[in-house]
Design an enzyme around this catalytic site. Structure first.
Site, PDB file in Angstrom:
ATOM      1  N   HIS A 333      59.617 -13.944  66.522  1.00  0.00           N
ATOM      2  CA  HIS A 333      59.453 -15.144  65.909  1.00  0.00           C
ATOM      3  C   HIS A 333      58.111 -15.256  65.136  1.00  0.00           C
ATOM      4  CE1 HIS A 333      59.400 -19.727  65.739  1.00  0.00           C
ATOM      5  NE2 HIS A 333      60.448 -19.615  65.428  1.00  0.00           N
ATOM      6  N   CYS A 334      56.832 -14.791  65.774  1.00  0.00           N
ATOM      7  CA  CYS A 334      55.545 -14.970  65.521  1.00  0.00           C
ATOM      8  C   CYS A 334      55.053 -14.249  64.265  1.00  0.00           C
ATOM      9  CB  CYS A 334      54.905 -14.515  66.768  1.00  0.00           C
ATOM     10  SG  CYS A 334      55.190 -15.259  68.425  1.00  0.00           S
ATOM     11  N   ILE A 335      55.871 -13.229  63.938  1.00  0.00           N
ATOM     12  CA  ILE A 335      55.606 -12.523  62.885  1.00  0.00           C
ATOM     13  C   ILE A 335      56.386 -12.843  61.328  1.00  0.00           C
ATOM     14  CG2 ILE A 335      54.916 -10.637  64.420  1.00  0.00           C
ATOM     15  CD1 ILE A 335      57.077  -8.995  63.350  1.00  0.00           C
TER      16      ILE A 335
END
Length: 344
Positions: A333-335
């Site tokens: 989700h972060c990238i």
């Protein structure tokens, strides 16, 4: 105008990512750097099986990116230092009063609180760059915030964390009221749920101080998907219990009590750096699917896929090994950052 951030389950036009660039985050050795490139590439190819992907690539990484990435993935060049697109890029919004109009909130980014190790000044410009490339109307914000620090249900509810938006290294002097007013202006949030904290490791030297997208998600209105560390030997066992009790007393924007769905953590408790923050909550929803973090644990990974299939009915869940991502400070989700579909 009334901007609104859609739910992550809404139809999407594409997913945005940033290709790794050499620096502290990527790694110090050739082996570490190669593992980082490979991890980002694997996620991009998994997403591309469901929807278009655009990768922002630093000019110095042009040749490597073109060699590693499928021709299905669009490449745009811009200066990159940090490559967590969820945090450095814009948050896309729509305007219900103007069909067909896409907006992009350009949060102020300062390296998660301007840590000594963070190299962020190049990527702080990516919000504007991506907005222009997407043909979106820019929505500037002076609030220091990251996309991983919020989660919405598309109906007015936003999850925040007291130690992120109220972090004095990010927003000195800010209070709940001022943050909530900016959330209302930029993403249409009418009701904020302030988590007291995030996962333990996230408060270490290289953490974000409590990003919500590693501990809680809103797969549908009124439902919270919560990281569940079941082993009392791990400090997040107490954190899971605290947050479960916290959500028992909360409601969403419509006044509904939350139904909490536990998403058990993997069995691994420690890695080379200490207590793990491995979390299946940090997944990406795409058109017709979900890209889930995997941790090399067949039983736990399969259990997580089953739960994600239940809370996202009708979507195919695909697991991608996320250990090299988490070793650098985040997950799938972060990238990534979804661009919602807009129709005139």
């Amino acid at each position: 105008m009334t901007w609104r951030m859609p739910s992550e389950t809404a139809p999407q036009t594409r997913t945005w990512m940033a290709f790794p660039a050499e620096g502290p985050t990527l790694g110090e050795t050739d082996a570490e750097r190669e593992a980082g490139y490979a991890a980002w590439t694997a996620v991009a190819h998994a997403v591309a099986a469901f929807e278009p992907v655009t990768m922002v690539v630093d000019p110095a990484e042009r040749q490597r990116a073109r060699r590693m990435l499928s021709t299905d993935i669009d490449i745009l060049e811009a200066p990159v230092d940090e490559f967590w697109m969820r945090d450095v890029g814009p948050t896309f919004v729509v305007d219900p009063e103007r069909p067909g109009i896409l907006g992009a909130v350009d949060w102020t980014f300062n390296g998660w609180g301007d840590h000594w190790w963070s190299q962020w000044r190049k990527s702080a410009q990516l919000g504007r760059f991506v907005a222009e490339a997407a043909g979106a109307e820019l929505v500037p914000s002076s609030l220091v915030n990251e996309g991983g620090g919020i989660h919405v249900d598309g109906e007015g509810t936003v999850l925040l964390t007291e130690t992120v938006q109220l972090d004095p290294r990010r927003n000195p002097g800010a209070d709940r009221a001022s943050v909530e007013a900016e959330m209302a202006r930029t993403i249409g949030a009418t009701h904020a749920v302030w988590l007291p904290r995030g996962l333990t490791r996230d408060y270490g030297d290289f953490g974000t101080s409590g990003h919500v997208d590693i501990v809680a998600a809103l797969p549908s209105p009124g439902v919270v998907l919560l990281h569940d560390q079941r082993d009392p030997a791990h400090p997040d066992h107490a954190v899971s219990a605290e947050l479960r009790a916290f959500f028992a007393d909360q409601t969403d924007a419509a006044g509904r009590p939350f139904t909490v769905r536990d998403l058990p953590a993997p069995d691994t408790l420690r890695d080379a750096e200490g207590d793990t923050d491995w979390s299946y909550v940090n997944h990406l929803v795409v058109n017709g699917g979900v890209i889930a973090c995997g941790f090399g644990e067949p039983v736990a990974d399969a259990r997580a896929r089953g739960i994600l299939e239940e809370v996202y009915p009708g979507r195919r869940v695909v697991t991608v090994d996320a250990r090299e991502l988490f070793a650098r400070g985040g997950g799938i989700h972060c990238i990534t950052q979804q661009q919602p579909e807009v129709r005139a």
